[in-house]
Scaffold this active site. Sequence first.
Site, PDB file in Angstrom:
ATOM      1  N   SER A 142       5.836  -6.051   3.346  1.00 44.64           N
ATOM      2  CA  SER A 142       4.481  -5.780   2.895  1.00 44.64           C
ATOM      3  C   SER A 142       4.464  -5.925   1.379  1.00 44.64           C
ATOM      4  O   SER A 142       5.295  -5.333   0.681  1.00 44.64           O
ATOM      5  CB  SER A 142       4.108  -4.355   3.311  1.00 44.64           C
ATOM      6  OG  SER A 142       2.843  -4.011   2.819  1.00 44.64           O
ATOM      7  N   LYS A 167       3.000  -9.792   4.629  1.00 46.01           N
ATOM      8  CA  LYS A 167       1.701  -9.122   4.706  1.00 46.01           C
ATOM      9  C   LYS A 167       1.295  -8.822   3.278  1.00 46.01           C
ATOM     10  O   LYS A 167       2.106  -8.315   2.497  1.00 46.01           O
ATOM     11  CB  LYS A 167       1.856  -7.847   5.523  1.00 46.01           C
ATOM     12  CG  LYS A 167       0.888  -6.722   5.194  1.00 46.01           C
ATOM     13  CD  LYS A 167       0.969  -5.625   6.225  1.00 46.01           C
ATOM     14  CE  LYS A 167       0.795  -4.255   5.584  1.00 46.01           C
ATOM     15  NZ  LYS A 167       0.826  -3.177   6.581  1.00 46.01           N
ATOM     16  N   LYS A 169      -1.491  -6.973   0.600  1.00 42.08           N
ATOM     17  CA  LYS A 169      -2.566  -5.995   0.436  1.00 42.08           C
ATOM     18  C   LYS A 169      -3.740  -6.661  -0.282  1.00 42.08           C
ATOM     19  O   LYS A 169      -3.537  -7.320  -1.298  1.00 42.08           O
ATOM     20  CB  LYS A 169      -2.057  -4.815  -0.399  1.00 42.08           C
ATOM     21  CG  LYS A 169      -0.959  -4.012   0.282  1.00 42.08           C
ATOM     22  CD  LYS A 169      -1.491  -3.273   1.481  1.00 42.08           C
ATOM     23  CE  LYS A 169      -0.473  -2.279   2.009  1.00 42.08           C
ATOM     24  NZ  LYS A 169      -0.985  -1.575   3.189  1.00 42.08           N
ATOM     25  N   ASP A 194      -3.842  -6.954   4.734  1.00 43.91           N
ATOM     26  CA  ASP A 194      -4.136  -5.545   5.043  1.00 43.91           C
ATOM     27  C   ASP A 194      -5.108  -4.991   3.999  1.00 43.91           C
ATOM     28  O   ASP A 194      -4.775  -4.919   2.819  1.00 43.91           O
ATOM     29  CB  ASP A 194      -2.831  -4.734   5.048  1.00 43.91           C
ATOM     30  CG  ASP A 194      -3.041  -3.302   5.526  1.00 43.91           C
ATOM     31  OD1 ASP A 194      -4.185  -2.936   5.862  1.00 43.91           O
ATOM     32  OD2 ASP A 194      -2.035  -2.545   5.572  1.00 43.91           O
ATOM     33  N   GLU A 219      -5.788  -6.718   8.948  1.00 41.05           N
ATOM     34  CA  GLU A 219      -5.535  -5.313   9.275  1.00 41.05           C
ATOM     35  C   GLU A 219      -6.567  -4.385   8.630  1.00 41.05           C
ATOM     36  O   GLU A 219      -6.811  -4.461   7.426  1.00 41.05           O
ATOM     37  CB  GLU A 219      -4.115  -4.961   8.791  1.00 41.05           C
ATOM     38  CG  GLU A 219      -3.626  -3.583   9.201  1.00 41.05           C
ATOM     39  CD  GLU A 219      -2.168  -3.345   8.776  1.00 41.05           C
ATOM     40  OE1 GLU A 219      -1.494  -4.313   8.357  1.00 41.05           O
ATOM     41  OE2 GLU A 219      -1.730  -2.198   8.845  1.00 41.05           O
ATOM     42  N   ASP A 244      -4.938  -0.126  12.182  1.00 44.22           N
ATOM     43  CA  ASP A 244      -3.859   0.735  11.687  1.00 44.22           C
ATOM     44  C   ASP A 244      -4.422   2.160  11.631  1.00 44.22           C
ATOM     45  O   ASP A 244      -4.318   2.919  12.615  1.00 44.22           O
ATOM     46  CB  ASP A 244      -3.384   0.236  10.316  1.00 44.22           C
ATOM     47  CG  ASP A 244      -2.396   1.168   9.610  1.00 44.22           C
ATOM     48  OD1 ASP A 244      -2.093   2.240  10.141  1.00 44.22           O
ATOM     49  OD2 ASP A 244      -1.927   0.832   8.501  1.00 44.22           O
ATOM     50  N   LYS A 274       2.320   3.081  13.976  1.00 43.87           N
ATOM     51  CA  LYS A 274       3.118   3.839  13.011  1.00 43.87           C
ATOM     52  C   LYS A 274       3.410   5.182  13.642  1.00 43.87           C
ATOM     53  O   LYS A 274       2.483   5.980  13.827  1.00 43.87           O
ATOM     54  CB  LYS A 274       2.322   4.085  11.726  1.00 43.87           C
ATOM     55  CG  LYS A 274       2.211   2.892  10.823  1.00 43.87           C
ATOM     56  CD  LYS A 274       1.490   3.268   9.542  1.00 43.87           C
ATOM     57  CE  LYS A 274       1.292   2.025   8.712  1.00 43.87           C
ATOM     58  NZ  LYS A 274       0.386   2.270   7.575  1.00 43.87           N
ATOM     59  N   GLY A 302       5.033   0.502   8.510  1.00 45.70           N
ATOM     60  CA  GLY A 302       5.835   1.420   7.697  1.00 45.70           C
ATOM     61  C   GLY A 302       4.946   2.227   6.779  1.00 45.70           C
ATOM     62  O   GLY A 302       3.750   1.951   6.639  1.00 45.70           O
TER      63      GLY A 302
HETATM   64  O1  OSB Z   1      -1.208   0.304   5.608  1.00 49.47           O
HETATM   65  O2  OSB Z   1       0.724  -0.346   6.157  1.00 49.47           O
HETATM   66  C1  OSB Z   1      -0.009   0.274   5.393  1.00 49.47           C
HETATM   67  C2  OSB Z   1       2.118   1.552   2.508  1.00 49.47           C
HETATM   68  C3  OSB Z   1       1.417   2.659   2.154  1.00 49.47           C
HETATM   69  C4  OSB Z   1       0.263   2.962   2.844  1.00 49.47           C
HETATM   70  C5  OSB Z   1      -0.186   2.167   3.867  1.00 49.47           C
HETATM   71  C6  OSB Z   1       0.517   1.050   4.237  1.00 49.47           C
HETATM   72  C7  OSB Z   1       1.677   0.727   3.516  1.00 49.47           C
HETATM   73  C8  OSB Z   1       2.495  -0.427   3.765  1.00 49.47           C
HETATM   74  C9  OSB Z   1       3.951  -0.139   3.702  1.00 49.47           C
HETATM   75  O3  OSB Z   1       2.038  -1.545   3.914  1.00 49.47           O
HETATM   76  C10 OSB Z   1       4.867  -1.087   4.303  1.00 49.47           C
HETATM   77  C11 OSB Z   1       6.271  -0.571   4.384  1.00 49.47           C
HETATM   78  O4  OSB Z   1       6.537   0.617   4.549  1.00 49.47           O
HETATM   79  O5  OSB Z   1       7.184  -1.394   4.290  1.00 49.47           O
HETATM   80 MG    MG Z   2      -1.947  -0.903   7.183  1.00 40.28          MG
END
Ligand code: OSB
Ligand code: MG
Length: 381
Positions: A142, A167, A169, A194, A219, A244, A274, A302
């Site tokens: 991510s 992925k 953000k 995401d 996402e 999510d 998750k 994660g």
């Molecule tokens: O939405 O997946 C998410 C990290 C913090 C809060 C939300 C998210 C995330 C990640 C982390 O994308 C990914 C990881 O732990 O490797």
């Molecule tokens: Mg997410």
Amino acid sequence: MKIQSIELWSVPLTLRSPFTTSFGTYRQLDRPFVIVRTTDGLTGIGEVPTLSDPAYKAECDPYAVMTSLQTFVVPAVFKRQKQIGSIGTVDDLCSSYDWIKGAGFAKSGVEAAFWDLEAQQKQQPLWRLWGGRARQFPVGVSIGGNTVEDVLTRAEKAVGLGYQRLKVKIWPGFDAAPATALRQAYPDILLQIDANSAYTLDTWTDLKALDDLELLLIEQPLFDDDIVLHSEIATQLQAPVCLDESVHSLRDAQAAMHLWQRNGILDRLIINIKPPRVSGFSEAIEIANACNDQQVRTWIGGMLDSAWGKAMNLNFNGLDCIDLPGDHFSPGGPYFEQDLTLEPLSAPNGIFTLTDAVGSGVEFDWKTFGSLGTRVATFEG
Ligand code: OSB
Ligand code: MG
């Protein structure tokens, strides 16, 4: 299993590089840990992968988690033990605190520690307790950068390390630019985005511009507690919509399947599972199986977990019904300056291989844990 004590710890973990999402940037994370000791001398470890504040979801912050654990969840477990003599199974455990509404992150920490104990008791790897196999599977990363350049630098590291799924953000105003740049740089990579619920009914249409990038999924574009509106906009996007934040339970996953089915787009629903968001691994496994029964694809998300939490999630990926690569690794080497396992996790060429080792498959680093962490409370049976 008879519990002797449950300790709650707080462990500050410092990220090697800041992680940015639509709701903010994280540099340091205070992590609650649940340490369960049994009368026969076993110790189970559960991480609660909190963020600093409830910007991702309600009750995902260390303050809410510690309050729930200290005030309700841990006392409920001891009360049940008093009533029935011992907590024999994870089902016993969950039923002791099922009556507490919410507090999914808090509950997941206690459950994780119990799974760790059960694995030691049975001398089995977690994936076997969970009905999986010693699978080999590709893992993803991510990317939480805040400029296109930053995103590309992180992606380059990740691709250099062999990861085959990225992925990124995004948020309103920072969506087409990073996604297009990644697609141009890596025409064949599995690419997903995401939004962490950053779009509204007025702005989500910006995402239509990304539909020619062959995204694996989009996402959580809308509100963190919404399923219905997601099912509506999903009919107007080519890329599958992945939930999510808004899936807290098997019932939520079933509701989503119902709505996507009713709209005739069930093949375009994907669910990010998750474990802490759904109260723990037992609910997570039920969701994975229920989705698989309807051919709805899933993957394991994660929460910037320490290597201990990541190792547990990797065992969960031992289930054959998990379809897509999970967020199991950081794009450029370890997430944290100091991590909590003796050996770092590794996935050569982006492929992780589960082993026959008992429990999570890695050794917890008690020394680093003790030097960074503070014991907040101890409960005794
Ligand atoms: O939405 O997946 C998410 C990290 C913090 C809060 C939300 C998210 C995330 C990640 C982390 O994308 C990914 C990881 O732990 O490797
Ligand atoms: Mg997410």
